[in-house]
Enzyme design. Sequence first.
Site, PDB file in Angstrom:
ATOM      1  N   VAL A 128      -2.795  17.436   9.007  1.00  0.00           N
ATOM      2  CA  VAL A 128      -2.615  16.696   8.127  1.00  0.00           C
ATOM      3  C   VAL A 128      -1.208  17.192   7.399  1.00  0.00           C
ATOM      4  O   VAL A 128      -1.390  18.403   7.549  1.00  0.00           O
ATOM      5  CB  VAL A 128      -3.406  16.557   7.077  1.00  0.00           C
ATOM      6  N   CYS A 129      -0.455  16.693   7.338  1.00  0.00           N
ATOM      7  CA  CYS A 129       0.991  17.509   6.797  1.00  0.00           C
ATOM      8  C   CYS A 129       1.647  18.649   7.681  1.00  0.00           C
ATOM      9  O   CYS A 129       1.679  18.997   8.815  1.00  0.00           O
ATOM     10  CB  CYS A 129       0.963  17.777   5.575  1.00  0.00           C
ATOM     11  N   GLY A 130       2.142  20.169   7.165  1.00  0.00           N
ATOM     12  CA  GLY A 130       2.329  21.187   7.691  1.00  0.00           C
ATOM     13  C   GLY A 130       1.327  21.705   8.862  1.00  0.00           C
ATOM     14  O   GLY A 130       1.289  22.771   9.533  1.00  0.00           O
ATOM     15  N   THR A 148       4.470  15.841  11.108  1.00  0.00           N
ATOM     16  CA  THR A 148       4.594  16.662   9.920  1.00  0.00           C
ATOM     17  C   THR A 148       4.923  16.207   8.658  1.00  0.00           C
ATOM     18  O   THR A 148       5.594  14.466   8.660  1.00  0.00           O
ATOM     19  CB  THR A 148       4.864  17.452  10.153  1.00  0.00           C
TER      20      THR A 148
END
Length: 226
Positions: A128-130, A148
Site C-alpha cells: 500500500v502506498c510507499g 505507489t
Amino acid sequence: MHAQIVLFDGFDPLDVVAPYEVLHAGGTASAGAVTVELVSAEGPREVVGGTGGLALRATAALDPDRPGLVLVPGASGRIGEAEEPEHTADPGTADAPVPVLLGRTLNTALSGLLARAVDNPRTTVATVCGGSLVLAMAGLLEGRCATTHHLGLDLLDATGVHAVRARVVDDGDLVSGAGVTSGLDLALYLLEREVGPQIAHAVEELFAHERRGTVWRSDGPAPAAF
C-alpha cells in the site's frame, strides 16, 4: 488465505488498519477462509507509527515461508528533503521525511525477510502506498509493474520498476495499491481475487465503501500511442 501485515517504525497507520479491517471482515464473511495478523521483522513488539506516535502491536515475527499474503504498508512523516538530519527523533515519529522512514527499513532484517517472501512461489506480496518503495529500494522489484503514492511514482520508476499510474496494479504474485486510502480497494480486490466476488461485495457493503479507480493488469494487447 493467511495475511501477514508488516509493521515497521514509522509505518502509516491507515495503510495498515484499512486492509486489516477489510481482510478480517472477509474472514468472518467466508467462515474463516481468511485470517490476518500484524507482524514485524523483530517479532512481537509495540511498533510506533509515523502519525502522531500511534502504536500498534505486532503479535508475531514475519514468516516469509508461510503461504498466503504478505502486505507491506508505506510510511507517514514529514514531507521534505530525503536527507536524514544529524540528530533524529525516535524513528517511529513523524519528525523524519517519508523517504527516510522507508529507507531505514533497509538497515533492519525486514529487507531479507521480504526477499524470501518475494521468492516464495506460494506467497503473494502486496503493498500500500510507499510499501512498494520499501521493496523497490531493496532491489526486489526490478522489471516488475507496480504503483505507489503519486508523489513517489518517479522514485519508483528510478529503481527499475515499471511504475503504473493506477489505483491497484496486479502483477501476479505482486499486487500494489496507490495512495493511502487505496488500502481499502487493494484489500477488497485481494478478497475478490483469492476468495471470491461475493465475499468481497459483502465486505464492501458492510463498510459502505464503493471501490474506485482502475485495477491495472498486464492482460491483453498493449495500447497504441495516442
